[in-house]
Design a protein around this motif. Structure first.
Motif, mmCIF file in Angstrom:
data_model
loop_
_atom_site.group_PDB
_atom_site.id
_atom_site.type_symbol
_atom_site.label_atom_id
_atom_site.label_comp_id
_atom_site.label_asym_id
_atom_site.label_seq_id
_atom_site.Cartn_x
_atom_site.Cartn_y
_atom_site.Cartn_z
ATOM 1 N N GLY A 310 80.967 -34.491 6.623
ATOM 2 C CA GLY A 310 80.670 -35.914 6.527
ATOM 3 C C GLY A 310 80.018 -36.458 7.786
ATOM 4 O O GLY A 310 79.024 -37.199 7.733
ATOM 5 N N LEU A 311 80.557 -36.082 8.934
ATOM 6 C CA LEU A 311 79.982 -36.516 10.206
ATOM 7 C C LEU A 311 78.546 -36.032 10.353
ATOM 8 O O LEU A 311 77.642 -36.798 10.722
ATOM 9 N N ASN A 312 78.338 -34.764 10.065
ATOM 10 C CA ASN A 312 77.004 -34.184 10.238
ATOM 11 C C ASN A 312 75.993 -34.797 9.275
ATOM 12 O O ASN A 312 74.824 -34.987 9.625
ATOM 13 N N ASN A 313 76.422 -35.079 8.065
ATOM 14 C CA ASN A 313 75.513 -35.704 7.105
ATOM 15 C C ASN A 313 75.011 -37.047 7.636
ATOM 16 O O ASN A 313 73.803 -37.317 7.643
ATOM 17 N N TRP A 314 75.939 -37.899 8.057
ATOM 18 C CA TRP A 314 75.525 -39.217 8.554
ATOM 19 C C TRP A 314 74.685 -39.077 9.822
ATOM 20 O O TRP A 314 73.682 -39.780 9.990
ATOM 21 N N ASP A 315 75.097 -38.198 10.722
ATOM 22 C CA ASP A 315 74.359 -37.996 11.974
ATOM 23 C C ASP A 315 72.902 -37.622 11.712
ATOM 24 O O ASP A 315 72.018 -37.957 12.507
ATOM 25 N N PHE A 316 72.663 -36.908 10.608
ATOM 26 C CA PHE A 316 71.312 -36.437 10.317
ATOM 27 C C PHE A 316 70.653 -37.278 9.213
ATOM 28 O O PHE A 316 69.585 -36.914 8.714
ATOM 29 N N ARG A 317 71.290 -38.398 8.860
ATOM 30 C CA ARG A 317 70.675 -39.292 7.867
ATOM 31 C C ARG A 317 69.267 -39.659 8.323
ATOM 32 O O ARG A 317 68.317 -39.646 7.539
ATOM 33 N N TRP A 318 69.168 -40.062 9.582
ATOM 34 C CA TRP A 318 67.880 -40.058 10.255
ATOM 35 C C TRP A 318 67.858 -38.813 11.123
ATOM 36 O O TRP A 318 68.831 -38.569 11.843
ATOM 37 N N PRO A 319 66.842 -37.964 11.090
ATOM 38 C CA PRO A 319 65.508 -38.204 10.545
ATOM 39 C C PRO A 319 65.263 -37.717 9.114
ATOM 40 O O PRO A 319 64.131 -37.783 8.649
ATOM 41 N N MET A 320 66.295 -37.220 8.407
ATOM 42 C CA MET A 320 65.997 -36.699 7.068
ATOM 43 C C MET A 320 65.393 -37.754 6.150
ATOM 44 O O MET A 320 64.539 -37.443 5.316
ATOM 45 N N ASN A 321 65.834 -39.018 6.301
ATOM 46 C CA ASN A 321 65.264 -40.040 5.427
ATOM 47 C C ASN A 321 63.778 -40.256 5.702
ATOM 48 O O ASN A 321 62.986 -40.516 4.792
ATOM 49 N N THR A 322 63.368 -40.112 6.969
ATOM 50 C CA THR A 322 61.939 -40.254 7.275
ATOM 51 C C THR A 322 61.154 -39.028 6.817
ATOM 52 O O THR A 322 59.994 -39.151 6.413
ATOM 53 N N TYR A 323 61.784 -37.852 6.886
ATOM 54 C CA TYR A 323 61.102 -36.668 6.353
ATOM 55 C C TYR A 323 60.800 -36.856 4.866
ATOM 56 O O TYR A 323 59.712 -36.530 4.385
ATOM 57 N N ALA A 324 61.783 -37.380 4.157
ATOM 58 C CA ALA A 324 61.623 -37.556 2.711
ATOM 59 C C ALA A 324 60.615 -38.652 2.376
ATOM 60 O O ALA A 324 59.870 -38.556 1.401
ATOM 61 N N HIS A 325 60.590 -39.695 3.210
ATOM 62 C CA HIS A 325 59.724 -40.840 2.922
ATOM 63 C C HIS A 325 58.312 -40.656 3.467
ATOM 64 O O HIS A 325 57.323 -41.010 2.806
ATOM 65 N N ASP A 326 58.198 -40.137 4.701
ATOM 66 C CA ASP A 326 56.917 -40.111 5.402
ATOM 67 C C ASP A 326 56.221 -38.762 5.378
ATOM 68 O O ASP A 326 55.062 -38.658 5.800
#
Length: 446
Positions: A310-326
Motif C-alpha cells: 500500500g505504501l509503495n503504491n501511493w509513493d509511486f502514484r506519481w510518476p505512474m499517473n503521468t506515464y499513463a497520461h503523458d
C-alpha cells in the motif's frame, strides 16, 4: 552450468601492491567471464567496456604509484538500471524508457567514480524496481529466477562476472536476490546511501550493495557515503572506511515471521542449525516461544508485505499517473497499470494511516535495542523458484524495509541444493554495529 565462482576484488589487492597484477588485468578477467556467461544469464541491459578499460588503466597507475583513491579504487562494478549513469542509458526496466539518457551520474555513481571504482555495466531491474521480471537467469540454475528487483546485480556477482554492484530495496529487492544467488548483500538503514538520481525513491527504499565478500559490501557503501552522504537530512552510513571488526552479539532474537508456514523444510532446518551454531558460540538466542517480547515483535510484523504494498503504491502514484497520461500507456506492463489503479483508489487518509502504522512499528522495534543486539532470520522461505516470471516471496526480506533497519544477507545456508541466505538485522543508524555482528556470525561458518 558448473557451480558459480564469485570473484573478490579485495583479495586481489595484495597483487596490486606488489606489482604482480593490476586493476586492468583484473578487469580483463571480468570481461572474459562476461563474454563467456552473459549470453546465458542476461544480467546486463547496457555496458561501457571502453570507459571501464580507461578507468581501470588510470587506477592501475595509481596503484603502481602507491596512491589508490580508496579501498575500492579500480573495483569493477555494475549499477542497477534504476540509477542514472552519464555513460549509459537508464531504462528502469521499462519499455517507456528504452535508450533514455539523463546525461548525468546519480549521487552514488558519482561517488563511486570519485573513489576510483570502474563502472562496467547497467544491471537488469524489474520494471520500475517492482514487477514484472525482465528475463535474467540464476547462475546456479538457469531455469530459476535470480530474484528481484535487483536481478542483474545479484546474478552478475554470483556468476563471478563482477565482484560487486549496486541494487536497491523497497520491499525485498536486495535481501531476496542475494539469498537466491548466494552472494553477500547489505541493505543499509533507511536514508543510509544518497538516492539522488535514482528513480527508486519510494518512502522506504534504500540503495544497497552486493559483493563477493561481506567486507566489500561495507567498503563500497562507505566509499559512497564519505563522498555524498545519505539521503538529504539523514545521517548516512557511518563508521570506519574499512570493514568493522567482528563483534559477536550476546543476545539475539530469532525471527520466524509470518512466512514460516510457507517455508520449505530444508530452510526451516537450516535456521534451526544456525541457532545451534550461535548457541554453541555462547550467544543467547530466544524466539517467540521463549520470550513474550519476541512474540510481540513477530505479531507486529505480520502483514508487512501488504503494508508495504500500500505504501509503495501511493509513493509511486506519481510518476505512474503521468506515464499513463503523458506517455504511451501501452508501454507500461499490465502489472504497472494495475498498480496505478490500486494507487488511484487510495485516499490520502488511507496513506496516512499506513505511514502512522509504520512509524509505530519502527518506534516499537527501536525500543528493543537494550534487549537484543540483533535479530536473525532467513533471507527467503526457500531456494529460488523455478521459472523466470516471478521473482519469489519477499516475506523474510520486507520487515527490514518497513522497519528502516540495516540488514545483511549471508550466503551460508542451503535449501534443496540451492543457496539460502541467513539474514542479520540491526537497528536504524547503527549500521556499523550490525555489520560487526554479521561478520562475527559469518565467521562461525568460515
Amino acid at each position: 552450468m558448473t557451480r558459480p565462482q564469485k570473484q573478490s576484488y579485495r583479495t586481489a589487492q595484495p597483487s596490486f601492491r606488489d606489482g604482480s597484477s593490476n586493476p586492468s588485468a583484473f578487469l580483463d578477467e571480468c570481461l572474459e567471464t562476461i563474454g563467456t556467461l552473459e549470453g546465458d544469464i542476461g544480467a546486463f541491459v547496457a555496458t561501457d567496456f571502453d570507459g571501464a578499460k580507461t578507468a581501470a588503466a588510470a587506477s592501475s597507475a595509481r596503484w603502481k604509484d602507491g596512491k589508490p583513491l580508496s579501498l575500492i579504487d579500480g573495483m569493477p562494478l555494475c549499477i542497477k538500471d534504476i540509477m542514472e549513469t552519464a555513460s549509459m542509458p537508464t531504462e528502469q526496466g521499462s519499455d517507456l524508457f528504452v535508450g533514455w539518457r539523463g546525461n548525468r551520474d546519480s549521487a552514488a555513481v558519482a561517488a563511486l567514480r570519485e573513489a576510483g571504482a570502474v563502472i562496467v555495466a547497467k544491471a537488469v531491474t524489474t520494471e520500475f524496481a517492482a514487477q514484472p521480471a525482465r528475463g535474467t537467469r540464476n547462475p546456479w540454475d538457469l531455469t530459476r529466477t535470480p530474484g528481484g528487483s535487483s536481478s542483474g546485480t545479484a546474478a552478475s556477482v554470483a556468476a563471478g562476472m563482477l565482484p560487486g554492484g549496486l541494487g536497491t530495496q523497497g520491499l525485498g529487492s536486495t535481501i531476496r536476490p542475494a539469498s537466491f544467488c548466494g552472494v553477500f548483500a547489505f541493505k543499509p538503514s533507511f536514508g543510509g546511501i544518497n538516492r539522488g538520481g535514482s528513480f527508486d525513491t519510494i518512502s522506504q527504499s534504500s540503495t544497497s550493495t552486493f559483493a563477493a565478500t561481506l567486507e566489500e559490501t561495507w567498503e563500497m557503501a562507505r566509499s559512497i557515503t564519505t563522498r555524498v552522504g545519505g539521503d538529504p537530512g539523514f545521517m548516512g552510513v557511518s563508521g570506519p572506511l574499512e570493514a568493522p571488526a567482528p563483534a559477536m552479539p550476546k543476545r539475539v532474537a530469532l525471527l520466524m515471521t509470518d512466512g514460516w508456514e510457507r517455508t520449505v523444510e530444508d530452510a526451516k532446518q537450516a535456521l534451526v542449525g544456525a541457532r545451534a551454531k550461535l548457541e554453541a558460540a555462547g550467544v543467547k538466542v530466544v524466539d517467540k516461544n521463549d520470550d513474550d517480547t519476541v512474540a510481540a515483535l513477530e505479531k507486529s510484523i505480520e502483514g508487512t508485505i501488504e503494508l508495504s504494498g500500500g505504501l509503495n503504491n501511493w509513493d509511486f502514484r506519481w510518476p505512474m499517473n503521468t506515464y499513463a497520461h503523458d506517455m504511451d500507456i501501452n508501454c507500461m506492463s499490465p502489472e504497472a497499470q494495475e498498480r496505478l489503479i490500486a494507487a488511484e483508489a487510495m485516499s490520502h487518509e488511507d496513506y496516512q494511516a499506513l505511514v502512522l502504522k509504520r512509524r509505530g512499528l519502527r518506534s516499537a522495534y527501536d525500543g528493543l535495542q537494550n534487549q537484543f543486539d540483533v535479530c536473525v532470520t532467513l533471507s527467503a522461505p526457500g531456494p529460488a523458484p523455478v521459472g523466470l516470471e516471478w521473482t519469489g516471496d519477499a516475506v523474510y526480506a520486507v520487515p527490514s524495509s518497513v522497519l528502516g533497519t540495516p540488514s545483511f544477507s549471508l550466503p551460508v545456508l542451503e535449501a534443496e541444493g540451492m543457496p539460502l541466505g541467513l539474514q542479520v538485522m540491526g537497528y536504524a543508524d547503527q549500521d556499523a554495529k550490525a555489520f560487526a555482528a554479521a561478520r562475527a556470525i559469518f565467521e562461525l561458518y568460515s
